[in-house]
Design a protein around this motif. Structure first.
Motif, PDB file in Angstrom:
ATOM      1  N   ILE A 152      17.505  -0.045  -4.268  1.00  7.80           N
ATOM      2  CA  ILE A 152      17.494   1.298  -5.175  1.00  7.80           C
ATOM      3  C   ILE A 152      15.872   1.556  -5.440  1.00  7.80           C
ATOM      4  CG2 ILE A 152      17.863   2.260  -7.578  1.00  7.80           C
ATOM      5  CD1 ILE A 152      20.617   0.922  -6.085  1.00  7.80           C
ATOM      6  N   ASP A 153      15.896   2.794  -4.848  1.00 11.77           N
ATOM      7  CA  ASP A 153      14.451   3.099  -4.862  1.00 11.77           C
ATOM      8  C   ASP A 153      14.265   3.997  -5.886  1.00 11.77           C
ATOM      9  OD1 ASP A 153      12.080   4.679  -4.222  1.00 11.77           O
ATOM     10  OD2 ASP A 153      12.793   5.728  -2.509  1.00 11.77           O
ATOM     11  N   GLU A 154      13.376   3.385  -6.991  1.00 16.29           N
ATOM     12  CA  GLU A 154      13.226   4.014  -8.268  1.00 16.29           C
ATOM     13  C   GLU A 154      11.977   4.597  -8.643  1.00 16.29           C
ATOM     14  OE1 GLU A 154      16.202   1.241 -11.167  1.00 16.29           O
ATOM     15  OE2 GLU A 154      14.025   0.683 -10.961  1.00 16.29           O
ATOM     16  N   ALA A 155      11.520   5.587  -7.607  1.00 16.85           N
ATOM     17  CA  ALA A 155      10.181   6.306  -7.829  1.00 16.85           C
ATOM     18  C   ALA A 155      10.261   7.184  -8.999  1.00 16.85           C
ATOM     19  CB  ALA A 155      10.064   7.351  -6.592  1.00 16.85           C
ATOM     20  N   TYR A 156      11.299   7.527  -9.606  1.00 16.81           N
ATOM     21  CA  TYR A 156      11.474   8.351 -10.722  1.00 16.81           C
ATOM     22  C   TYR A 156      12.062   7.683 -11.993  1.00 16.81           C
ATOM     23  CZ  TYR A 156      10.273  11.602  -7.062  1.00 16.81           C
ATOM     24  OH  TYR A 156       9.507  12.292  -5.895  1.00 16.81           O
ATOM     25  N   ILE A 157      12.255   6.534 -11.751  1.00 21.40           N
ATOM     26  CA  ILE A 157      13.197   5.968 -13.009  1.00 21.40           C
ATOM     27  C   ILE A 157      12.509   6.088 -14.254  1.00 21.40           C
ATOM     28  CG2 ILE A 157      12.133   3.483 -12.706  1.00 21.40           C
ATOM     29  CD1 ILE A 157      15.915   4.474 -13.342  1.00 21.40           C
ATOM     30  N   GLN A 169       9.802   0.235  -6.524  1.00 21.16           N
ATOM     31  CA  GLN A 169       8.960   1.319  -7.392  1.00 21.16           C
ATOM     32  C   GLN A 169       7.601   1.762  -7.087  1.00 21.16           C
ATOM     33  OE1 GLN A 169       8.932   0.816 -11.607  1.00 21.16           O
ATOM     34  NE2 GLN A 169      11.283   0.399 -11.727  1.00 21.16           N
ATOM     35  N   THR A 170       6.991   2.783  -7.509  1.00 26.11           N
ATOM     36  CA  THR A 170       5.732   3.035  -6.955  1.00 26.11           C
ATOM     37  C   THR A 170       5.102   3.476  -8.249  1.00 26.11           C
ATOM     38  OG1 THR A 170       4.440   5.227  -5.828  1.00 26.11           O
ATOM     39  CG2 THR A 170       6.708   5.459  -6.911  1.00 26.11           C
ATOM     40  N   LEU A 171       3.681   3.656  -8.195  1.00 29.43           N
ATOM     41  CA  LEU A 171       2.710   3.874  -9.331  1.00 29.43           C
ATOM     42  C   LEU A 171       2.064   5.367  -8.965  1.00 29.43           C
ATOM     43  CD1 LEU A 171       2.395   0.732  -9.375  1.00 29.43           C
ATOM     44  CD2 LEU A 171       0.355   1.208 -10.337  1.00 29.43           C
ATOM     45  N   SER A 172       2.911   6.061  -8.012  1.00 31.49           N
ATOM     46  CA  SER A 172       2.319   7.510  -7.663  1.00 31.49           C
ATOM     47  C   SER A 172       2.850   8.549  -8.568  1.00 31.49           C
ATOM     48  CB  SER A 172       2.850   7.766  -6.243  1.00 31.49           C
ATOM     49  OG  SER A 172       2.500   6.917  -5.336  1.00 31.49           O
ATOM     50  N   LYS A 173       4.077   8.170  -9.322  1.00 33.52           N
ATOM     51  CA  LYS A 173       4.696   9.337 -10.097  1.00 33.52           C
ATOM     52  C   LYS A 173       4.408   9.316 -11.575  1.00 33.52           C
ATOM     53  CE  LYS A 173       6.299  10.768  -5.925  1.00 33.52           C
ATOM     54  NZ  LYS A 173       7.284  10.032  -5.215  1.00 33.52           N
ATOM     55  N   SER A 174       5.056   8.355 -12.326  1.00 33.85           N
ATOM     56  CA  SER A 174       5.087   8.185 -13.605  1.00 33.85           C
ATOM     57  C   SER A 174       3.740   7.617 -14.135  1.00 33.85           C
ATOM     58  CB  SER A 174       5.883   7.265 -14.158  1.00 33.85           C
ATOM     59  OG  SER A 174       6.087   5.849 -13.628  1.00 33.85           O
ATOM     60  N   LEU A 220      -3.856   6.478  -5.276  1.00 37.29           N
ATOM     61  CA  LEU A 220      -4.471   5.065  -5.054  1.00 37.29           C
ATOM     62  C   LEU A 220      -3.441   3.904  -4.058  1.00 37.29           C
ATOM     63  CD1 LEU A 220      -6.755   3.436  -6.539  1.00 37.29           C
ATOM     64  CD2 LEU A 220      -4.733   2.411  -7.915  1.00 37.29           C
ATOM     65  N   ARG A 221      -2.495   4.573  -3.951  1.00 37.78           N
ATOM     66  CA  ARG A 221      -1.404   4.036  -2.957  1.00 37.78           C
ATOM     67  C   ARG A 221      -0.902   2.602  -3.410  1.00 37.78           C
ATOM     68  NH1 ARG A 221       0.914   7.179  -2.300  1.00 37.78           N
ATOM     69  NH2 ARG A 221       1.939   6.599  -0.076  1.00 37.78           N
ATOM     70  N   VAL A 222      -0.276   2.689  -4.284  1.00 36.17           N
ATOM     71  CA  VAL A 222       0.446   1.075  -4.716  1.00 36.17           C
ATOM     72  C   VAL A 222       1.972   1.467  -4.926  1.00 36.17           C
ATOM     73  CG1 VAL A 222       0.321  -0.665  -6.274  1.00 36.17           C
ATOM     74  CG2 VAL A 222      -1.689   0.280  -5.832  1.00 36.17           C
ATOM     75  N   ASN A 234       0.883  -1.211  -0.120  1.00 40.63           N
ATOM     76  CA  ASN A 234      -0.095   0.018   0.081  1.00 40.63           C
ATOM     77  C   ASN A 234       1.006   1.209   0.048  1.00 40.63           C
ATOM     78  OD1 ASN A 234      -2.136   1.767   0.430  1.00 40.63           O
ATOM     79  ND2 ASN A 234      -2.406   1.286   2.518  1.00 40.63           N
ATOM     80  N   SER A 235       1.529   1.583  -1.128  1.00 39.46           N
ATOM     81  CA  SER A 235       2.481   2.595  -1.616  1.00 39.46           C
ATOM     82  C   SER A 235       3.954   2.110  -1.220  1.00 39.46           C
ATOM     83  CB  SER A 235       2.435   3.689  -0.447  1.00 39.46           C
ATOM     84  OG  SER A 235       2.898   3.604   1.053  1.00 39.46           O
ATOM     85  N   SER A 236       4.681   2.629  -2.098  1.00 42.09           N
ATOM     86  CA  SER A 236       6.083   2.466  -1.715  1.00 42.09           C
ATOM     87  C   SER A 236       6.775   2.793  -0.556  1.00 42.09           C
ATOM     88  CB  SER A 236       7.042   2.710  -3.006  1.00 42.09           C
ATOM     89  OG  SER A 236       7.311   4.227  -2.932  1.00 42.09           O
ATOM     90  N   ASP A 237       6.039   3.799  -0.046  1.00 44.92           N
ATOM     91  CA  ASP A 237       6.516   4.183   1.505  1.00 44.92           C
ATOM     92  C   ASP A 237       6.415   2.791   2.487  1.00 44.92           C
ATOM     93  OD1 ASP A 237       7.573   6.559   0.811  1.00 44.92           O
ATOM     94  OD2 ASP A 237       5.564   7.463   1.527  1.00 44.92           O
ATOM     95  N   GLU A 238       5.320   2.286   2.100  1.00 46.09           N
ATOM     96  CA  GLU A 238       5.080   1.118   2.890  1.00 46.09           C
ATOM     97  C   GLU A 238       5.941   0.049   2.770  1.00 46.09           C
ATOM     98  OE1 GLU A 238       0.880  -0.770   4.295  1.00 46.09           O
ATOM     99  OE2 GLU A 238       1.851  -2.188   2.642  1.00 46.09           O
ATOM    100  N   THR A 290      19.060  13.220   0.440  1.00 44.90           N
ATOM    101  CA  THR A 290      18.382  12.255  -0.197  1.00 44.90           C
ATOM    102  C   THR A 290      17.081  12.160   0.427  1.00 44.90           C
ATOM    103  OG1 THR A 290      18.359  10.043  -0.710  1.00 44.90           O
ATOM    104  CG2 THR A 290      18.795  10.057   1.643  1.00 44.90           C
ATOM    105  N   TYR A 291      16.179  10.922   0.046  1.00 45.53           N
ATOM    106  CA  TYR A 291      14.645  11.096   0.491  1.00 45.53           C
ATOM    107  C   TYR A 291      14.693  11.252   2.050  1.00 45.53           C
ATOM    108  CZ  TYR A 291       9.657   9.318   0.482  1.00 45.53           C
ATOM    109  OH  TYR A 291       8.375   9.248   0.743  1.00 45.53           O
ATOM    110  N   SER A 292      13.902  12.140   2.678  1.00 44.83           N
ATOM    111  CA  SER A 292      13.826  12.318   3.935  1.00 44.83           C
ATOM    112  C   SER A 292      13.307  11.607   4.874  1.00 44.83           C
ATOM    113  CB  SER A 292      13.683  13.840   4.323  1.00 44.83           C
ATOM    114  OG  SER A 292      12.477  14.227   3.657  1.00 44.83           O
TER     115      SER A 292
HETATM  116  C1  LIG Z   1       7.361   9.674  -3.758  1.00 41.93           C
HETATM  117  C2  LIG Z   1       8.449   8.915  -3.410  1.00 41.93           C
HETATM  118  C3  LIG Z   1       8.152   7.640  -2.778  1.00 41.93           C
HETATM  119  C4  LIG Z   1       6.564   7.223  -2.098  1.00 41.93           C
HETATM  120  O1  LIG Z   1       6.017   7.047  -3.023  1.00 41.93           O
HETATM  121  P1  LIG Z   1       4.577   6.447  -2.390  1.00 41.93           P
HETATM  122  O2  LIG Z   1       4.313   5.026  -3.335  1.00 41.93           O
HETATM  123  O3  LIG Z   1       3.630   7.384  -3.069  1.00 41.93           O
HETATM  124  O4  LIG Z   1       4.768   6.210  -1.069  1.00 41.93           O
HETATM  125  C5  LIG Z   1       9.374   6.929  -2.270  1.00 41.93           C
HETATM  126  N1  LIG Z   1      10.619   7.323  -2.708  1.00 41.93           N
HETATM  127  C6  LIG Z   1      10.784   8.295  -3.119  1.00 41.93           C
HETATM  128  C7  LIG Z   1      12.206   8.851  -3.475  1.00 41.93           C
HETATM  129  C8  LIG Z   1       9.748   9.178  -3.613  1.00 41.93           C
HETATM  130  O5  LIG Z   1      10.180  10.371  -4.016  1.00 41.93           O
END
Ligand SMILES: *Cc1c(COP(=O)(O)O)cnc(C)c1O
Length: 359
Positions: A186-191, A212-217, A223-225, A90-94, A116-118
């Motif tokens: 490797i946290d690919e939130a923006y890859i 990875q996350t579905l939140s950005k691209s 939706l939090r995945v 439920n989100s990449s933060d989780e 980096t990511y705080s």
């Molecule tokens: C936005 C972001 C996340 C979190 O994404 P969610 O899936 O919305 O929780 C994780 N890591 C980085 C570096 C981000 O910028």
């Protein structure tokens, strides 16, 4: 403060998310959301999932979504990725939170960049993980050689946040070659905005986990995945934490929407191309106003003006109903992080900045 709090709660310094203002009519360039809506197919799938079946619990393992993701990344990364190599949350933060607890808590310190990511130090505080921050170089880049030191794990975003700077896969492979004894995340939130995913390395390195996350691209921050791909043993560790915390992290609506997001490749590619084109225009526009802009492979740019204080600029923009992100942190307090909006939003930002900071 309350006498009822646990001793842990007294020690926590929680993450502070970017503001989600209640005001309408704002140009919101502060939390790296996608300016474009989700795919129409995603919205149709979500509507379809809003049915009487919601009385039933979802599949605890989200098997169909994991199969979709495994097939997708097998195609995209020219490797064979099995559903047993995929974890969803439920989100990449989780997913990251479970990763810290499952794989990054060891006697030796966890390493991550000073800028980096705080959320990373926040998870360390929550789970009692010792860490050491490794300074970015003078150009705000990660030097992987600096991570050749005893560690209980390594994590960084690629591209890094909030700088937007990208490491190539050769550099990540070199880091993995010299770091076999601990997990590298490797946290690919923006890859998807211009980088190559390290998923194509997971079958070579059993200590690599890609998040990875579905939140950005994929325009689905609401939706939090999130997901992780790695060796089945790493995924098993995440499942042990997940099944000790929440057996059903993804609801039926989220699973339907997420599957549709991976199925509409044409729409995904179209909006990524649009964001990249606007990012390049925004970068040039900022440079013309005298800003120094770090090279970005993300859906935001990180910029400073040699003559104008960043906090003041952020405040003046806010007065004009444009919100950007400013971090009051060492080394970066003169930078603004500006999310890539639509062309019209970025033009409005540039026009306002020309009034505030133009020559
Ligand atoms: C936005 C972001 C996340 C979190 O994404 P969610 O899936 O919305 O929780 C994780 N890591 C980085 C570096 C981000 O910028």
């Amino acid at each position: 403060m309350s006498q009822y709090w646990s001793s842990l709660v007294h020690t926590l310094t929680p993450y502070v998310p970017g503001e989600q203002p209640k005001l309408q009519q704002l140009i919101k360039l502060n939390t790296n959301e996608n300016p474009y809506p989700p795919s129409p197919q995603v919205l149709a799938a979500i509507t379809g999932a809003a049915s009487a079946d919601l009385r039933l619990y979802p599949d605890p393992g989200s098997d169909r979504l994991r199969e979709t993701i495994a097939a997708y990344y097998s195609r995209e990364s020219d490797s064979s990725i099995t559903p047993q190599q995929v974890f969803v949350g439920n989100s990449s933060d989780e997913v990251l939170a479970h990763t810290f607890q499952a794989l990054l808590k060891h006697a030796l310190p966890l390493l991550f960049p000073d800028i980096t990511y705080s959320f990373y130090p926040v998870y360390c505080g929550l789970y009692g993980i010792t860490y050491r921050s490794v300074a970015l170089d003078a150009d705000f880049r990660i030097q992987t050689a600096d991570y050749a030191q005893p560690n209980g794990g390594i994590i960084f975003p690629n591209p890094n946040a909030p700088t937007g700077c990208l490491l190539g896969l050769e550099q990540i492979a070199a880091l993995l070659e010299s770091n076999r004894d601990s997990v590298v995340v490797i946290d690919e939130a923006y890859i998807d905005f211009g980088g190559a995913s390290a998923i194509r390395l997971v079958n070579r390195y059993p200590n690599l986990l890609v998040v990875q996350t579905l939140s950005k691209s994929r325009s689905l921050a609401g939706l939090r995945v999130g997901l992780a791909v790695g060796h089945p043993d790493l995924i098993e560790a995440l499942n042990r934490i997940k099944n000790s915390f929440n057996s059903y992290p993804l609801d039926r609506v989220a699973v339907a929407g997420a599957m549709a997001a991976f199925e509409d490749q044409a729409y995904f590619e179209q909006i990524c191309r649009a964001v990249i084109a606007t990012r390049d225009r925004l970068t040039q526009g900022l440079q013309q106003l005298g800003f120094f802009v770090l090279p970005s492979a993300a859906n935001f740019v990180f910029a400073r003006h040699p003559q104008h204080d960043a906090a003041t600029l952020a405040q003046r923009l806010r007065e004009q109903h444009i919100i950007v992100r400013h971090f009051r942190l060492p080394r970066i307090e003169q930078f603004l992080r500006i999310s890539v909006g639509t062309d019209a939003e970025c033009d409005a930002l540039l026009t306002t900045l020309a009034q505030l900071a133009g020559q």
